[in-house]
Design a protein around this motif. Structure first.
Motif, PDB file in Angstrom:
ATOM      1  N   ASP A 249      -7.882  32.126 -26.850  1.00  0.00           N
ATOM      2  CA  ASP A 249      -7.360  33.499 -26.810  1.00  0.00           C
ATOM      3  C   ASP A 249      -6.581  33.764 -25.532  1.00  0.00           C
ATOM      4  OD1 ASP A 249      -8.415  34.353 -29.307  1.00  0.00           O
ATOM      5  OD2 ASP A 249     -10.393  34.562 -28.402  1.00  0.00           O
ATOM      6  N   LEU A 250      -7.126  33.309 -24.409  1.00  0.00           N
ATOM      7  CA  LEU A 250      -6.409  33.474 -23.143  1.00  0.00           C
ATOM      8  C   LEU A 250      -5.083  32.731 -23.177  1.00  0.00           C
ATOM      9  CD1 LEU A 250      -9.356  32.846 -20.632  1.00  0.00           C
ATOM     10  CD2 LEU A 250      -8.391  35.062 -21.241  1.00  0.00           C
ATOM     11  N   ASN A 251      -5.127  31.518 -23.709  1.00  0.00           N
ATOM     12  CA  ASN A 251      -3.946  30.659 -23.747  1.00  0.00           C
ATOM     13  C   ASN A 251      -2.870  31.234 -24.667  1.00  0.00           C
ATOM     14  OD1 ASN A 251      -6.697  28.872 -24.065  1.00  0.00           O
ATOM     15  ND2 ASN A 251      -5.485  28.272 -22.303  1.00  0.00           N
ATOM     16  N   PHE A 252      -3.297  31.735 -25.808  1.00  0.00           N
ATOM     17  CA  PHE A 252      -2.344  32.316 -26.755  1.00  0.00           C
ATOM     18  C   PHE A 252      -1.595  33.490 -26.132  1.00  0.00           C
ATOM     19  CE2 PHE A 252      -1.832  35.867 -29.825  1.00  0.00           C
ATOM     20  CZ  PHE A 252      -0.701  35.375 -30.474  1.00  0.00           C
ATOM     21  N   ALA A 253      -2.327  34.361 -25.450  1.00  0.00           N
ATOM     22  CA  ALA A 253      -1.695  35.553 -24.863  1.00  0.00           C
ATOM     23  C   ALA A 253      -0.618  35.168 -23.853  1.00  0.00           C
ATOM     24  CB  ALA A 253      -2.760  36.429 -24.201  1.00  0.00           C
ATOM     25  N   ILE A 254      -0.880  34.112 -23.079  1.00  0.00           N
ATOM     26  CA  ILE A 254       0.098  33.671 -22.074  1.00  0.00           C
ATOM     27  C   ILE A 254       1.281  32.965 -22.741  1.00  0.00           C
ATOM     28  CG2 ILE A 254       0.462  32.180 -20.071  1.00  0.00           C
ATOM     29  CD1 ILE A 254      -2.600  32.568 -19.503  1.00  0.00           C
ATOM     30  N   CYS A 255       0.991  32.023 -23.635  1.00  0.00           N
ATOM     31  CA  CYS A 255       2.054  31.247 -24.272  1.00  0.00           C
ATOM     32  C   CYS A 255       2.981  32.123 -25.113  1.00  0.00           C
ATOM     33  CB  CYS A 255       1.452  30.140 -25.140  1.00  0.00           C
ATOM     34  SG  CYS A 255       0.695  28.795 -24.186  1.00  0.00           S
ATOM     35  N   LYS A 256       2.413  33.119 -25.747  1.00  0.00           N
ATOM     36  CA  LYS A 256       3.226  34.041 -26.559  1.00  0.00           C
ATOM     37  C   LYS A 256       4.293  34.716 -25.712  1.00  0.00           C
ATOM     38  CE  LYS A 256       1.446  37.988 -27.573  1.00  0.00           C
ATOM     39  NZ  LYS A 256       0.677  39.140 -28.108  1.00  0.00           N
ATOM     40  N   GLU A 257       3.965  34.992 -24.453  1.00  0.00           N
ATOM     41  CA  GLU A 257       4.895  35.692 -23.557  1.00  0.00           C
ATOM     42  C   GLU A 257       5.824  34.733 -22.801  1.00  0.00           C
ATOM     43  OE1 GLU A 257       5.233  38.988 -23.326  1.00  0.00           O
ATOM     44  OE2 GLU A 257       3.715  39.183 -24.897  1.00  0.00           O
ATOM     45  N   TYR A 258       5.309  33.568 -22.430  1.00  0.00           N
ATOM     46  CA  TYR A 258       6.021  32.745 -21.461  1.00  0.00           C
ATOM     47  C   TYR A 258       6.723  31.518 -22.037  1.00  0.00           C
ATOM     48  CZ  TYR A 258       3.873  35.414 -17.621  1.00  0.00           C
ATOM     49  OH  TYR A 258       3.496  36.406 -16.745  1.00  0.00           O
ATOM     50  N   LEU A 259       6.307  31.011 -23.185  1.00  0.00           N
ATOM     51  CA  LEU A 259       6.991  29.852 -23.750  1.00  0.00           C
ATOM     52  C   LEU A 259       8.330  30.280 -24.339  1.00  0.00           C
ATOM     53  CD1 LEU A 259       4.205  27.785 -25.583  1.00  0.00           C
ATOM     54  CD2 LEU A 259       5.222  27.367 -23.340  1.00  0.00           C
ATOM     55  N   ALA A 260       9.362  29.477 -24.082  1.00  0.00           N
ATOM     56  CA  ALA A 260      10.682  29.788 -24.648  1.00  0.00           C
ATOM     57  C   ALA A 260      10.748  29.435 -26.118  1.00  0.00           C
ATOM     58  CB  ALA A 260      11.759  29.017 -23.884  1.00  0.00           C
ATOM     59  N   ASP A 261       9.934  28.454 -26.551  1.00  0.00           N
ATOM     60  CA  ASP A 261       9.952  28.023 -27.946  1.00  0.00           C
ATOM     61  C   ASP A 261       8.718  27.191 -28.222  1.00  0.00           C
ATOM     62  OD1 ASP A 261      10.865  27.686 -30.536  1.00  0.00           O
ATOM     63  OD2 ASP A 261      12.377  26.161 -30.040  1.00  0.00           O
ATOM     64  N   MET A 262       8.309  27.143 -29.489  1.00  0.00           N
ATOM     65  CA  MET A 262       7.272  26.229 -29.962  1.00  0.00           C
ATOM     66  C   MET A 262       7.876  25.414 -31.087  1.00  0.00           C
ATOM     67  SD  MET A 262       4.181  26.047 -28.627  1.00  0.00           S
ATOM     68  CE  MET A 262       3.718  24.945 -29.967  1.00  0.00           C
ATOM     69  N   ILE A 263       7.766  24.092 -30.991  1.00  0.00           N
ATOM     70  CA  ILE A 263       8.266  23.244 -32.069  1.00  0.00           C
ATOM     71  C   ILE A 263       7.178  22.268 -32.501  1.00  0.00           C
ATOM     72  CG2 ILE A 263      10.648  23.428 -31.259  1.00  0.00           C
ATOM     73  CD1 ILE A 263      10.408  20.570 -30.187  1.00  0.00           C
ATOM     74  N   THR A 264       7.334  21.740 -33.693  1.00  0.00           N
ATOM     75  CA  THR A 264       6.396  20.732 -34.194  1.00  0.00           C
ATOM     76  C   THR A 264       7.139  19.413 -34.412  1.00  0.00           C
ATOM     77  OG1 THR A 264       6.735  21.361 -36.507  1.00  0.00           O
ATOM     78  CG2 THR A 264       4.932  22.451 -35.319  1.00  0.00           C
ATOM     79  N   VAL A 265       6.405  18.320 -34.238  1.00  0.00           N
ATOM     80  CA  VAL A 265       6.971  16.980 -34.372  1.00  0.00           C
ATOM     81  C   VAL A 265       6.121  16.195 -35.376  1.00  0.00           C
ATOM     82  CG1 VAL A 265       7.435  14.815 -33.157  1.00  0.00           C
ATOM     83  CG2 VAL A 265       7.877  16.989 -32.017  1.00  0.00           C
ATOM     84  N   PRO A 266       6.751  15.516 -36.347  1.00  0.00           N
ATOM     85  CA  PRO A 266       5.978  14.716 -37.305  1.00  0.00           C
ATOM     86  C   PRO A 266       5.164  13.626 -36.610  1.00  0.00           C
ATOM     87  CG  PRO A 266       8.255  14.973 -38.047  1.00  0.00           C
ATOM     88  CD  PRO A 266       8.197  15.488 -36.636  1.00  0.00           C
ATOM     89  N   GLU A 267       3.972  13.377 -37.132  1.00  0.00           N
ATOM     90  CA  GLU A 267       3.106  12.361 -36.542  1.00  0.00           C
ATOM     91  C   GLU A 267       3.768  10.978 -36.525  1.00  0.00           C
ATOM     92  OE1 GLU A 267       0.355  15.711 -37.306  1.00  0.00           O
ATOM     93  OE2 GLU A 267       2.134  14.881 -38.278  1.00  0.00           O
ATOM     94  N   GLY A 268       4.570  10.669 -37.552  1.00  0.00           N
ATOM     95  CA  GLY A 268       5.267   9.390 -37.595  1.00  0.00           C
ATOM     96  C   GLY A 268       6.264   9.231 -36.466  1.00  0.00           C
TER      97      GLY A 268
END
Length: 420
Positions: A249-268
């Motif tokens: 919960d603490l991490n989400f609140a910070i990342c929501k405000e401060y990360l410029a983007d969230m991306i996902t990468v295939p496991e392969g």
């Protein structure tokens, strides 16, 4: 129940953590990688947290948290639950701070990991193997905390842990004489990403911090999209250092405000990056440690001509997973394919398949006969490794024309799971 918070790490708290960590956590190298710099036409630097004594950044948060305990908390001892890097960071912190700790790990944890934790903690820790999964061991650890009034050392959802992980960002800024345009960081529970993004928000606000998750465990991505911390019902656990069902919960609140983007990468793609780093740079990384580097392909246009930092978060890779890593990389590259092949009941059918159907560079990597389904055909599950994805369609066409084709298994997950 959703925990509301307005906590953001202060610069003073992060700098205080850095002072505590002097002589405990290494100031890890920040080095240019020529291979990736050339490939992406930019300046790519690796922050080598895989070179910490516990082979990951986790020592930073664990030690910072445990060095802040009160005398009563120290006397009562600590508990954590982990089958990976957090357990090693906590174990070493127990030894350095002379705090007795109990570390819960799932019963199926490989013995190599158990021995590593014992080595770092020595006589200051007790390892308890409990349950079949992390959730089982986590539940047992929490019960011990309540029963014996011990302190639980959370791997990410804790202020002191976040402030400790944030020191990675301080080091990067102290190690560079030029502006950093992008930082790519793996996201599991969010301890490192929340601490790191805070430092850059305060000290280098033009820097874009990009969080990276495995495609099969997009917990932070989903939570930010939903604008609330969201628990996933199912996750793919292959990238074990960055696969959680719910971020902090603490991490989400910070990342929501401060990360410029969230991306996902295939496991392969992560697996191919692990192999490339080993074969071309002699760098051994765990799947989570490769995430930030694997993400570069998905930002190729944006990072041209820029200064880019990838956090290499850990190198606790299990050598027994090498075959699976190679397999997943080949599947992602569309070079590994599984078929049900029907062999006509005539002399030389197998030879005909090998000589006349397969191409000169096609390799058989798996061959398993199944029971006969009729009088005319024997049936086999066959795995083939191709030199180029373009060879697949001509191969299937040739199989069908010569009555060898039974079925294609790569796109049938209910069957495919039994092959890899």
């Amino acid at each position: 129940m959703e925990v509301q918070t307005t906590y953001f790490p202060t610069q003073e708290a992060i700098e205080a953590a850095a002072k505590k960590l002097k002589g405990v956590a290494s100031i890890t190298p920040l080095t240019q990688n020529l291979q990736y710099s050339k490939a992406f036409d930019c300046n790519v630097l690796f922050k080598r947290e895989d070179l910490q004594v516990v082979r990951s950044y986790k020592i930073r948060g664990a030690y910072n948290k445990m060095s802040s305990l009160t005398p009563t908390e120290i006397e009562n001892g600590i508990v954590c639950a982990s089958a990976g890097n957090h357990a090693q960071g906590v174990a070493l912190s127990c030894k350095l701070l002379k705090i007795q700790g109990t570390i819960y790990m799932p019963a199926p944890t490989p013995n190599q990991k158990v021995e590593q934790v014992k080595m770092f903690g020595e006589d200051y820790i007790e390892i308890v193997l409990e349950g079949d999964s992390f959730d089982d061991s986590h539940h047992a650890a929490r019960l011990e905390c309540e029963r014996l009034n011990k302190t639980f050392i959370h791997p990410f959802n804790d202020e002191k842990v976040i402030e400790g992980q944030a020191t990675v960002g301080l080091e990067i800024l102290n190690q560079t004489q030029f502006p950093i345009d992008y930082v790519f960081v793996a996201v599991g529970g969010g301890g490192l990403s929340s601490g790191l993004s805070t430092v850059f928000k305060n000290r280098s606000p033009h820097t874009k911090v990009i969080g990276v998750e495995p495609e099969g465990a997009p917990s932070m991505t989903t939570s930010i999209r939903n604008n609330k911390n969201t628990e996933l019902k199912y996750i793919e656990k292959f990238v074990d250092g960055a696969a959680v069902q719910r971020v902090g919960d603490l991490n989400f609140a910070i990342c929501k405000e401060y990360l410029a983007d969230m991306i996902t990468v295939p496991e392969g793609k992560v697996c191919q990056t692990i192999l490339d780093l080993y074969n071309k740079d002699a760098i051994v990384v765990e799947p989570a440690g490769a995430l930030s580097i694997a993400a570069l392909d998905f930002y190729a246009e944006e990072i041209k001509g820029k200064n880019v930092v990838c956090i290499v978060s850990g190198s606790n890779n299990d050598i027994t997973r090498t075959a699976e890593i190679k397999e997943r990389a080949l599947l992602y590259a569309n070079l590994k394919h599984y078929f049900i092949i029907k062999f006509p009941q005539r002399a030389g059918a197998l030879r005909e398949f090998v000589v006349d159907i397969l191409g000169p560079t096609d390799d058989i990597t798996h061959f398993e006969y199944t029971k006969k389904v009729n009088r005319e055909n024997d049936v086999a599950v066959v795995g083939l490794e191709l030199k180029s994805p373009a060879h697949l369609e001509p191969l299937i066409t040739k199989m069908k024309l010569n009555n060898f084709y039974g079925d294609y298994l790569n796109d049938k997950p209910e069957l495919f799971q039994f092959l890899i």
